[in-house]
Design a protein around this motif. Structure first.
Motif, mmCIF file in Angstrom:
data_model
loop_
_atom_site.group_PDB
_atom_site.id
_atom_site.type_symbol
_atom_site.label_atom_id
_atom_site.label_comp_id
_atom_site.label_asym_id
_atom_site.label_seq_id
_atom_site.Cartn_x
_atom_site.Cartn_y
_atom_site.Cartn_z
ATOM 1 N N LEU A 50 33.429 48.013 41.439
ATOM 2 C CA LEU A 50 33.843 46.730 40.851
ATOM 3 C C LEU A 50 33.137 45.578 41.573
ATOM 4 N N THR A 51 33.176 45.625 42.920
ATOM 5 C CA THR A 51 32.520 44.566 43.692
ATOM 6 C C THR A 51 31.035 44.482 43.340
ATOM 7 N N LEU A 52 30.379 45.640 43.272
ATOM 8 C CA LEU A 52 28.943 45.669 42.976
ATOM 9 C C LEU A 52 28.629 45.092 41.597
ATOM 10 N N LEU A 53 29.439 45.476 40.606
ATOM 11 C CA LEU A 53 29.192 45.005 39.238
ATOM 12 C C LEU A 53 29.401 43.493 39.136
ATOM 13 N N VAL A 54 30.451 43.009 39.809
ATOM 14 C CA VAL A 54 30.738 41.566 39.787
ATOM 15 C C VAL A 54 29.604 40.811 40.487
ATOM 16 N N LEU A 55 29.148 41.366 41.609
ATOM 17 C CA LEU A 55 28.028 40.761 42.337
ATOM 18 C C LEU A 55 26.759 40.757 41.490
ATOM 19 N N ALA A 56 26.451 41.912 40.897
ATOM 20 C CA ALA A 56 25.198 42.057 40.144
ATOM 21 C C ALA A 56 25.166 41.103 38.961
ATOM 22 N N GLY A 57 26.338 40.822 38.382
ATOM 23 C CA GLY A 57 26.384 39.922 37.244
ATOM 24 C C GLY A 57 26.467 38.456 37.633
ATOM 25 N N ARG A 58 26.402 38.170 38.924
ATOM 26 C CA ARG A 58 26.568 36.780 39.409
ATOM 27 C C ARG A 58 27.753 36.129 38.700
ATOM 28 N N SER B 242 42.504 46.064 43.337
ATOM 29 C CA SER B 242 41.335 45.796 42.495
ATOM 30 C C SER B 242 41.009 44.310 42.472
ATOM 31 N N GLY B 243 42.048 43.469 42.562
ATOM 32 C CA GLY B 243 41.817 42.023 42.575
ATOM 33 C C GLY B 243 40.944 41.610 43.748
ATOM 34 N N ILE B 244 41.210 42.189 44.912
ATOM 35 C CA ILE B 244 40.390 41.891 46.092
ATOM 36 C C ILE B 244 38.956 42.391 45.877
ATOM 37 N N CYS B 245 38.835 43.604 45.321
ATOM 38 C CA CYS B 245 37.492 44.158 45.077
ATOM 39 C C CYS B 245 36.702 43.259 44.130
ATOM 40 N N ILE B 246 37.364 42.737 43.100
ATOM 41 C CA ILE B 246 36.685 41.842 42.150
ATOM 42 C C ILE B 246 36.354 40.516 42.840
ATOM 43 N N ALA B 247 37.341 39.946 43.533
ATOM 44 C CA ALA B 247 37.152 38.632 44.149
ATOM 45 C C ALA B 247 36.015 38.649 45.170
ATOM 46 N N ARG B 248 35.834 39.775 45.838
ATOM 47 C CA ARG B 248 34.770 39.881 46.840
ATOM 48 C C ARG B 248 33.382 39.694 46.239
ATOM 49 N N GLY B 249 33.260 39.998 44.947
ATOM 50 C CA GLY B 249 31.940 39.902 44.317
ATOM 51 C C GLY B 249 31.680 38.589 43.623
ATOM 52 N N LEU B 250 32.708 37.753 43.468
ATOM 53 C CA LEU B 250 32.546 36.504 42.711
ATOM 54 C C LEU B 250 31.595 35.538 43.416
ATOM 55 N N THR B 251 30.937 34.705 42.626
ATOM 56 C CA THR B 251 30.126 33.642 43.202
ATOM 57 C C THR B 251 31.056 32.672 43.940
ATOM 58 N N PRO B 252 30.532 31.886 44.914
ATOM 59 C CA PRO B 252 31.410 30.969 45.653
ATOM 60 C C PRO B 252 32.170 30.062 44.677
ATOM 61 N N GLU C 206 43.125 30.983 46.848
ATOM 62 C CA GLU C 206 42.823 29.784 46.046
ATOM 63 C C GLU C 206 42.047 30.119 44.780
ATOM 64 N N GLN C 207 41.477 31.319 44.740
ATOM 65 C CA GLN C 207 40.588 31.654 43.620
ATOM 66 C C GLN C 207 41.271 32.474 42.535
ATOM 67 N N VAL C 208 42.498 32.925 42.811
ATOM 68 C CA VAL C 208 43.163 33.794 41.839
ATOM 69 C C VAL C 208 44.357 33.084 41.222
ATOM 70 N N GLU C 209 44.509 33.296 39.916
ATOM 71 C CA GLU C 209 45.654 32.747 39.183
ATOM 72 C C GLU C 209 46.380 33.912 38.522
ATOM 73 N N PHE C 210 47.666 34.042 38.825
ATOM 74 C CA PHE C 210 48.440 35.119 38.214
ATOM 75 C C PHE C 210 49.178 34.595 36.992
ATOM 76 N N ARG C 211 49.178 35.397 35.942
ATOM 77 C CA ARG C 211 49.981 35.073 34.764
ATOM 78 C C ARG C 211 50.920 36.242 34.512
ATOM 79 N N LEU C 212 52.195 35.917 34.440
ATOM 80 C CA LEU C 212 53.232 36.958 34.391
ATOM 81 C C LEU C 212 53.617 37.314 32.971
ATOM 82 N N PHE D 8 35.245 34.718 29.839
ATOM 83 C CA PHE D 8 35.042 35.426 31.108
ATOM 84 C C PHE D 8 33.751 36.243 31.070
ATOM 85 N N ASP D 9 33.243 36.500 32.290
ATOM 86 C CA ASP D 9 32.022 37.309 32.442
ATOM 87 C C ASP D 9 32.330 38.738 32.875
ATOM 88 N N PHE D 10 33.584 38.968 33.242
ATOM 89 C CA PHE D 10 33.939 40.300 33.759
ATOM 90 C C PHE D 10 35.405 40.576 33.437
#
Ligand code: MG
Length: 209
Positions: free
Chosen positions: A43-51, A65-75, A103-109, A126-128
């Protein structure tokens, strides 16, 4: 003999933050069904590769998974995370915050389908996408992901082999039938290019044309 998956795990050092998430999930008595570690890396790699600057996940659970995704996001990139259970979202938010992504994540319940409809009304794109929630709605989630996708967006679905049950003609449970429809659409929808990785519990990856 070790399985190939054990062998791969042995190549990588454990990830203290993600280990903490798994321990937190266990302590809270939540289901221990986070994505496989190597798929988390993917997940991190795909998010990174897609900028990627905007990601949507359906099913937060404990935030692994949220952390794995967030790690790849652009600043400054954003993750919207849909979660049915308020308690799970609290745990996930705690873990994301601890990992530095609060600060980068928004949860919707609540149920994901109304949340997706709302995002559509808001004009969100969204891109991912990462789909990892109730299996019966996978075909609906796929349709929504395509609708909310920027051109070139990636859609990733977890557990798409359902421990092999999708391939067993004797299994006719509703959730399995829904996953077969999801897999068939991923494979044949003219709007998508795709593949399905067979390791662990199956991971589908599609790119929106
Ligand atoms: Mg899963």
């Amino acid at each position: 003999m070790n399985t190939p998956e054990d062998y791969i795990s042995s190549l990588y050092s454990t990830d203290p933050m993600l280990e903490k998430v798994l321990a937190g999930i266990r302590e809270q008595g939540m289901p221990e069904i986070s994505i496989a570690p190597q798929y988390g890396k993917l997940l991190t790699l795909l998010v990174l590769a897609g900028r990627t600057s905007s990601a949507l996940e359906i099913g937060a659970l404990g935030g692994y998974s949220g952390i794995c995704i967030a790690r790849g996001l652009t600043p400054g990139g954003r993750l919207v995370s849909l979660e049915l259970e308020e308690r799970y979202a609290q745990v996930a938010k705690g873990h994301l915050t601890e990992a530095g992504f609060g600060e980068q994540v928004e949860f919707r319940l609540g149920e994901a389908l109304p949340s997706l409809e709302k995002l559509g009304e808001e004009g969100a794109r969204f891109d991912f996408f990462f789909i990892d929630a109730d299996k019966t709605n996978y075909p609906n989630y796929l349709e929504w992901a395509i609708r909310l996708a920027n051109s070139g967006a990636l859609i990733v679905g977890d557990n798409t082999l359902m421990r092999g049950r999708v391939a067993d003609p004797n299994v006719s449970a509703g959730s399995v039938q829904a996953m077969r429809r999801f897999n068939e659409q991923i494979a044949s929808d003219p709007r998508l290019d795709s593949t399905l990785l067979p390791a662990y519990d199956g991971l589908s990856i599609a790119r929106v044309r």
